[in-house]
Design an enzyme around this catalytic site. Sequence first.
Site, PDB file in Angstrom:
ATOM      1  N   ARG A 192       0.818  -1.229   0.000  1.00 49.44           N
ATOM      2  CA  ARG A 192       0.000   0.000   0.000  1.00 49.44           C
ATOM      3  C   ARG A 192       0.854   1.283   0.000  1.00 49.44           C
ATOM      4  O   ARG A 192       0.382   2.338   0.379  1.00 49.44           O
ATOM      5  CB  ARG A 192      -0.978   0.023   1.176  1.00 49.44           C
ATOM      6  CG  ARG A 192      -1.909  -1.173   1.190  1.00 49.44           C
ATOM      7  CD  ARG A 192      -3.141  -0.900   2.020  1.00 49.44           C
ATOM      8  NE  ARG A 192      -3.980  -2.081   2.023  1.00 49.44           N
ATOM      9  CZ  ARG A 192      -3.959  -3.020   2.969  1.00 49.44           C
ATOM     10  NH1 ARG A 192      -3.138  -2.900   4.001  1.00 49.44           N
ATOM     11  NH2 ARG A 192      -4.762  -4.048   2.901  1.00 49.44           N
ATOM     12  N   LYS A 210       2.287  11.213 -11.639  1.00 48.52           N
ATOM     13  CA  LYS A 210       1.393  10.344 -12.418  1.00 48.52           C
ATOM     14  C   LYS A 210       2.141   9.049 -12.684  1.00 48.52           C
ATOM     15  O   LYS A 210       3.254   9.066 -13.228  1.00 48.52           O
ATOM     16  CB  LYS A 210       1.014  10.988 -13.748  1.00 48.52           C
ATOM     17  CG  LYS A 210      -0.132  11.960 -13.647  1.00 48.52           C
ATOM     18  CD  LYS A 210      -0.604  12.354 -15.037  1.00 48.52           C
ATOM     19  CE  LYS A 210      -1.766  13.314 -14.969  1.00 48.52           C
ATOM     20  NZ  LYS A 210      -2.172  13.800 -16.304  1.00 48.52           N
ATOM     21  N   GLU A 226       7.843  17.182 -25.716  1.00 48.24           N
ATOM     22  CA  GLU A 226       7.233  17.600 -24.443  1.00 48.24           C
ATOM     23  C   GLU A 226       7.756  18.975 -24.010  1.00 48.24           C
ATOM     24  O   GLU A 226       7.066  19.703 -23.300  1.00 48.24           O
ATOM     25  CB  GLU A 226       7.487  16.557 -23.352  1.00 48.24           C
ATOM     26  CG  GLU A 226       6.902  15.167 -23.631  1.00 48.24           C
ATOM     27  CD  GLU A 226       5.395  15.047 -23.361  1.00 48.24           C
ATOM     28  OE1 GLU A 226       4.679  16.066 -23.319  1.00 48.24           O
ATOM     29  OE2 GLU A 226       4.935  13.886 -23.207  1.00 48.24           O
ATOM     30  N   LYS A 279       6.142  22.776 -14.999  1.00 47.21           N
ATOM     31  CA  LYS A 279       5.392  21.611 -14.509  1.00 47.21           C
ATOM     32  C   LYS A 279       5.170  21.721 -13.001  1.00 47.21           C
ATOM     33  O   LYS A 279       4.090  21.378 -12.495  1.00 47.21           O
ATOM     34  CB  LYS A 279       6.114  20.306 -14.871  1.00 47.21           C
ATOM     35  CG  LYS A 279       5.275  19.109 -14.462  1.00 47.21           C
ATOM     36  CD  LYS A 279       5.285  17.957 -15.397  1.00 47.21           C
ATOM     37  CE  LYS A 279       4.229  16.940 -14.965  1.00 47.21           C
ATOM     38  NZ  LYS A 279       4.349  15.652 -15.603  1.00 47.21           N
ATOM     39  N   GLU A 288      -5.330  16.720 -11.185  1.00 46.64           N
ATOM     40  CA  GLU A 288      -5.994  17.063 -12.450  1.00 46.64           C
ATOM     41  C   GLU A 288      -7.496  17.288 -12.296  1.00 46.64           C
ATOM     42  O   GLU A 288      -8.308  16.729 -13.029  1.00 46.64           O
ATOM     43  CB  GLU A 288      -5.709  15.979 -13.503  1.00 46.64           C
ATOM     44  CG  GLU A 288      -5.894  16.508 -14.918  1.00 46.64           C
ATOM     45  CD  GLU A 288      -5.278  15.614 -15.998  1.00 46.64           C
ATOM     46  OE1 GLU A 288      -4.069  15.332 -15.926  1.00 46.64           O
ATOM     47  OE2 GLU A 288      -6.016  15.221 -16.896  1.00 46.64           O
ATOM     48  N   ARG A 346      -4.368  20.967 -14.605  1.00 50.02           N
ATOM     49  CA  ARG A 346      -3.283  20.052 -15.002  1.00 50.02           C
ATOM     50  C   ARG A 346      -3.513  19.423 -16.373  1.00 50.02           C
ATOM     51  O   ARG A 346      -2.555  19.040 -17.054  1.00 50.02           O
ATOM     52  CB  ARG A 346      -3.085  18.970 -13.932  1.00 50.02           C
ATOM     53  CG  ARG A 346      -1.905  18.064 -14.240  1.00 50.02           C
ATOM     54  CD  ARG A 346      -1.475  17.190 -13.086  1.00 50.02           C
ATOM     55  NE  ARG A 346      -0.400  16.321 -13.509  1.00 50.02           N
ATOM     56  CZ  ARG A 346       0.356  15.592 -12.707  1.00 50.02           C
ATOM     57  NH1 ARG A 346       0.139  15.640 -11.396  1.00 50.02           N
ATOM     58  NH2 ARG A 346       1.302  14.817 -13.172  1.00 50.02           N
ATOM     59  N   ASN A 383      -1.637  17.952 -21.215  1.00 47.82           N
ATOM     60  CA  ASN A 383      -1.969  16.917 -22.200  1.00 47.82           C
ATOM     61  C   ASN A 383      -2.210  17.488 -23.593  1.00 47.82           C
ATOM     62  O   ASN A 383      -2.837  16.826 -24.440  1.00 47.82           O
ATOM     63  CB  ASN A 383      -3.196  16.130 -21.752  1.00 47.82           C
ATOM     64  CG  ASN A 383      -2.807  15.061 -20.754  1.00 47.82           C
ATOM     65  OD1 ASN A 383      -1.904  14.281 -21.015  1.00 47.82           O
ATOM     66  ND2 ASN A 383      -3.466  15.044 -19.621  1.00 47.82           N
ATOM     67  N   HIS A 435      -1.895  15.236 -26.596  1.00 45.07           N
ATOM     68  CA  HIS A 435      -1.870  13.851 -26.114  1.00 45.07           C
ATOM     69  C   HIS A 435      -3.111  13.048 -26.509  1.00 45.07           C
ATOM     70  O   HIS A 435      -3.045  11.823 -26.572  1.00 45.07           O
ATOM     71  CB  HIS A 435      -1.700  13.831 -24.590  1.00 45.07           C
ATOM     72  CG  HIS A 435      -0.304  14.167 -24.134  1.00 45.07           C
ATOM     73  ND1 HIS A 435       0.331  15.335 -24.475  1.00 45.07           N
ATOM     74  CD2 HIS A 435       0.581  13.479 -23.353  1.00 45.07           C
ATOM     75  CE1 HIS A 435       1.543  15.360 -23.928  1.00 45.07           C
ATOM     76  NE2 HIS A 435       1.719  14.247 -23.249  1.00 45.07           N
ATOM     77  N   HIS A 459      -2.071   9.767 -27.966  1.00 44.47           N
ATOM     78  CA  HIS A 459      -2.347   8.468 -27.340  1.00 44.47           C
ATOM     79  C   HIS A 459      -3.064   7.534 -28.324  1.00 44.47           C
ATOM     80  O   HIS A 459      -2.831   6.325 -28.331  1.00 44.47           O
ATOM     81  CB  HIS A 459      -3.197   8.653 -26.078  1.00 44.47           C
ATOM     82  CG  HIS A 459      -2.409   9.197 -24.916  1.00 44.47           C
ATOM     83  ND1 HIS A 459      -3.004   9.636 -23.752  1.00 44.47           N
ATOM     84  CD2 HIS A 459      -1.079   9.354 -24.718  1.00 44.47           C
ATOM     85  CE1 HIS A 459      -2.069  10.053 -22.909  1.00 44.47           C
ATOM     86  NE2 HIS A 459      -0.903   9.892 -23.477  1.00 44.47           N
ATOM     87  N   HIS A 498       6.233   7.883 -27.702  1.00 45.11           N
ATOM     88  CA  HIS A 498       5.262   8.778 -27.071  1.00 45.11           C
ATOM     89  C   HIS A 498       5.435  10.222 -27.573  1.00 45.11           C
ATOM     90  O   HIS A 498       4.469  10.880 -27.978  1.00 45.11           O
ATOM     91  CB  HIS A 498       5.424   8.707 -25.552  1.00 45.11           C
ATOM     92  CG  HIS A 498       4.534   9.650 -24.811  1.00 45.11           C
ATOM     93  ND1 HIS A 498       3.176   9.439 -24.682  1.00 45.11           N
ATOM     94  CD2 HIS A 498       4.792  10.818 -24.168  1.00 45.11           C
ATOM     95  CE1 HIS A 498       2.647  10.441 -23.982  1.00 45.11           C
ATOM     96  NE2 HIS A 498       3.603  11.287 -23.664  1.00 45.11           N
TER      97      HIS A 498
END
Length: 369
Positions: free
Chosen positions: A125, A147, A189, A231, A241, A245, A249, A252, A256, A269
């Site tokens: 955990r 993330k 990026e 960032k 987010e 945030r 993206n 993206h 994606h 990517h």
Amino acid sequence: MQSIPTTFIHIDLGQRSYPIALGSGVIAMLGTSLSLPVGTAAVIVSNATVAPLYVSRLIASISATYSQIQTVVLPDGEAHKNWATLNLIFDALLRQGCDRKTVLYALGGGVIGDMTGFAAACYMRGVPFVQVPTTLLAQVDSSVGGKTAINHPLGKNMIGAFYQPQLVVCDLDTLDTLPARELAAGLAEVIKYGPIADMELFAWLEAHMDALVARERGALAHVVKRSCEIKAAVVGADEREAGLRAILNFGHTFGHAIEAGMGYGVWLHGEGVAAGMVMAAHLSQRLGLVDGSFVERLTRLIERAGLPTRGPVLDAQDNAGRYLELMRVDKKAEGGEIRFVLIDGPGKAVMRAAPDALVREVIDQCCAS
Ligand code: NAD
Ligand code: GLY
């Protein structure tokens, strides 16, 4: 090679705050110059490409801090960012009897960072972890902000958690061994931060793109620092987010779809993000948010970074339909409606839905035939 002194950027998240240490040779200075998470043992997670290059340097640097240091070497590549590979980390941790005071070190690019972070979030955990990003992409983006995720065959980064590292170590020396295609993927990026937040950075990139492609150390240091600052500000304002945030993206949603549609690892990517930013810019123009000269400027800069400006054809029969199908499996989609990060005037991003017919036109315009 110019030596860059270590500088620090602070990620301000209350009890989950942490520093980014950035400079030349930071890995070798870790044990003596930085405060490392306390633990009974350290486990370095890396891959078959990066481990032979940098694992011994990292072990030598942290060996005085931990009584035991183990290494888990994963197969390399986006195609391995999945449950089966994640399980290799858990297998190793359990076989080695690792307790909840074990500290994980992610040594590699964004794939290793995302998977190690997710493993750290889940193992018992939650155990502490440190990001040691060795690609430009990971230094400017993925190692910062917490993330973590793996891919699902139906969608990119769909299984994951928000889980912050305790330290990020950006050693600029590691970029010397990065293949040119991977350096370019990282530049995608970096370019992203301009249209969404900082047109001064964008103009700087226009003036210094050749120096970046030539890996001039001072230029790389500047973009890693400025990217991490932007960032840090965005993540500090919206860690999970809830809104802001999502601007990170930009490009993206299309990107994606390209990664999943081509098969993970076929397009990098950053390459998907590059072509995706051009598509998102065209969509912004069609919605009257930016003019054509901005779209041209962005396209030209992406091209100069050695990145694709057109998307691939994902389906010869109904290419736009295939993109739309893949884009509906996106974390920003709501009730099946795709929401795009668009540019609302250079330097400012906005989240908007767009009519399918308009998106289809953009895809038809922006994909290689
Ligand atoms: P990557 O991790 O696959 O690394 C790229 C390649 O470079 C790999 O083959 C790797 O082994 C190799 N490599 C790494 N460091 C090297 C070095 N110093 N010298 C030589 N080779 C080296 O890819 P990436 O571009 O770093 O990361 C992409 C991943 O990051 C994607 O999965 C993407 O989804 C994720 N990502 C996550 C976030 C986030 O916020 N968590 C943000 C952006 C991207
Ligand atoms: N790279 C997107 C984010 O960190 O939110």
